[in-house]
Enzyme design. Sequence first.
Site, PDB file in Angstrom:
ATOM      1  N   GLY A 139       0.823  -1.194   0.000  1.00 56.54           N
ATOM      2  CA  GLY A 139       0.000   0.000   0.000  1.00 56.54           C
ATOM      3  C   GLY A 139       0.859   1.245   0.000  1.00 56.54           C
TER       4      GLY A 139
ATOM      5  N   VAL B  67       4.561   0.904   1.605  1.00 55.11           N
ATOM      6  CA  VAL B  67       4.706  -0.252   2.490  1.00 55.11           C
ATOM      7  C   VAL B  67       4.916  -1.487   1.620  1.00 55.11           C
ATOM      8  CG1 VAL B  67       3.672  -1.633   4.319  1.00 55.11           C
ATOM      9  CG2 VAL B  67       3.201   0.819   4.204  1.00 55.11           C
TER      10      VAL B  67
ATOM     11  N   LYS C 206       7.904  -0.361   6.005  1.00 62.36           N
ATOM     12  CA  LYS C 206       7.391   0.956   5.651  1.00 62.36           C
ATOM     13  C   LYS C 206       8.562   1.850   5.288  1.00 62.36           C
ATOM     14  CE  LYS C 206       4.763   4.816   7.633  1.00 62.36           C
ATOM     15  NZ  LYS C 206       4.140   5.324   8.869  1.00 62.36           N
TER      16      LYS C 206
ATOM     17  N   ASP D  82      -4.943  10.732  12.760  1.00 62.29           N
ATOM     18  CA  ASP D  82      -5.313  10.337  11.397  1.00 62.29           C
ATOM     19  C   ASP D  82      -5.979   8.960  11.391  1.00 62.29           C
ATOM     20  OD1 ASP D  82      -5.561  10.785   8.692  1.00 62.29           O
ATOM     21  OD2 ASP D  82      -3.575  10.043   8.182  1.00 62.29           O
TER      22      ASP D  82
END
Length: 662
Positions: free
Chosen positions: A353, A360, A374, A470
């Site tokens: 993603g 990632v 990541k 977030d």
Amino acid sequence: MVVYHMDLSSSKFLLGSQFSQLAMVFLIVLVVFLFTEPVISQSNDHAINTNIPIHSFCGSIAPLNPNFFKNRNATLAEIRTKLLNEGVVYATAQDLTAGDSVYAAAQCRNYVSRDECVACFDAGVSILVKCKKGNGAYVVFDNCFIRYEDFSNFYNNPNVVQDGIGTPYSPCGNQSASQPIATFQQVVDGLLKDIRDATPKSSNLYVALTRKIASDNATMYAIGQCPGINKTACQSCMNDAYEKLNGCLPNTEGRYFDMGCFARYSNTPFFNDNQTTDITSVLKGNSSKVPIIAGTVVGLVLLFTILVIWLLYRQRKKAKETQEAADLKGAVHYNYKDLQLATNYFGEENILGRGGFGEVFKATLDDKNVVAVKKLQLHHARVKEEFENEVKLISHVHHRNLLRLLGWSSEGSDLFLVLEYMPNGSLDRFLWGSRRGTLDWNQRYEIIFGIARGLAHLHNEFHFKIIHRDIKSNNIMLTDDFKPKIADFGLARFLPEDETHVSTKFAGTLGYTAPEYALHGILSDKVDTYSFGVVVLEIISGRRSTDVKSDISSSDYLLEHAWKSYENKLHLNFIDGALMNLNQNQQEHMMKIIEIALLCTQSPASKRPTMSEVVLMLQDGQSLGTRELTRPTYVHNQERRIHIGSIKRSIAADNVSKILNE
């Protein structure tokens, strides 16, 4: 091996270029001048400092990946930023994105101003970006030189040769001295010897000298400079420079360029008279015993001072390393090359993603351990500091509903986190992605409850109050048995215990972000409560927070649709179509969860429950108590209230802690 040289003085070079390449060069140069500080070239009354290239090279081995040139341009832009700082005449930079390594260096002459340095650099970049064949190139001016490669050896070893780069270049002038040749050669030879001997011994490996020729009332100018290398390599390079330049005599001008040094002499001034270097102490010293004794005493005092400072430094460094070791306890430091191999050089096939802070990748370590890597992208100078804060923070946080940090890596401009691998990916995949509609109500409720417990732990159960900022569906990862784990809380900021909110730069995702944070930058733990409420509504409805519910009479976003459905007791119209076959108990349970989600999206923030309270509300058999439910702020200006519950609930603090840590 074929070596391609660019003849920069010939129009054939431009005629041979493709139109598309010229258009790209124009765009790159335009971007450089539009998005950086304007530079005004300053004239020098004593020199002709026009930026005319005197030599250049473009390699012949084509890069395997087009990202090489993108990285090259980014690296050159970084160097330009460094050269804009007053007093900086040598700068290096690198970009290793997507495995395409680019290393670059630029050197300006010490006698030029900052603006002249940057102007020369810009002229060089406009030439280098035309080089589309090679994985290395350089260009030389009188005022500067620029070089980039796919290897970094040339930083400290200027004699390294790859694809033909590294050959010295020594052009001589075409005008002979008019004064007596013997006198001219004697003066200039002495000048060049002083340049040769003094440059490696000077503190900054740079010397500028002048010599008068009495017979002709003329002045000779000369410099020697070694960019970014040690004194030994400088001496070797300057020895070669002397031999080549001495061979130019009796011509009035000569230059010598190698990756390790630059030397030049001329009867035309190219630096100001007040910019010369005093080399008396460097070459001749002083025979008086008094200065020697005084120097010895001063040296001993200085040595003692340095020793004391060094001991204090070592002591502090050891204490710092001990603290950092404690900070990073439990997190393994991985080698960059190991992560490269584990991700197949960060290949596209391994991307899991992309988020706001980077990509990632799926990685297999030691041929058996599957993890997520990541890769953080550098956007500004504080990223590394933020990365170190993230490592120190999440290496301490352990909870069943928080994604665990396994390790970390920091290599140059590449920053990595090694995290648990979640085989089911992120929650959004099951709400509106490839596996939409496969979650039943029990699974969705467990996901909601797990997210709440994870957030409550961040807010209350850790020695810092950690605010995620977030929370959204693609930041909720799912294990193989669909247990949620909150990811990407590494950019959180710490909120002191005695403060209820702080003002900060917005860093959330619109559609999930509380009004007071999005509009005014007011950050508190109630910002996460709001985002949690939006995610709960997404889980129940199977819709994105920003998707529009369209029918003949309305066009509503998720939050407004949820409120209207609840207000009109039509909540069944709100839920995901995959959940329509619910029994009466499940429908009532879902109605309660919708009420909790709407409570979480109240404004002002003081009306929202804490995440500890939310966890208790979500428990089976727990009443919501007597509360006033207000239409969310983002829905409509008209305020409406609904009273829910009638029995005031009382919750013991020890009960909160017990539930959160189950």
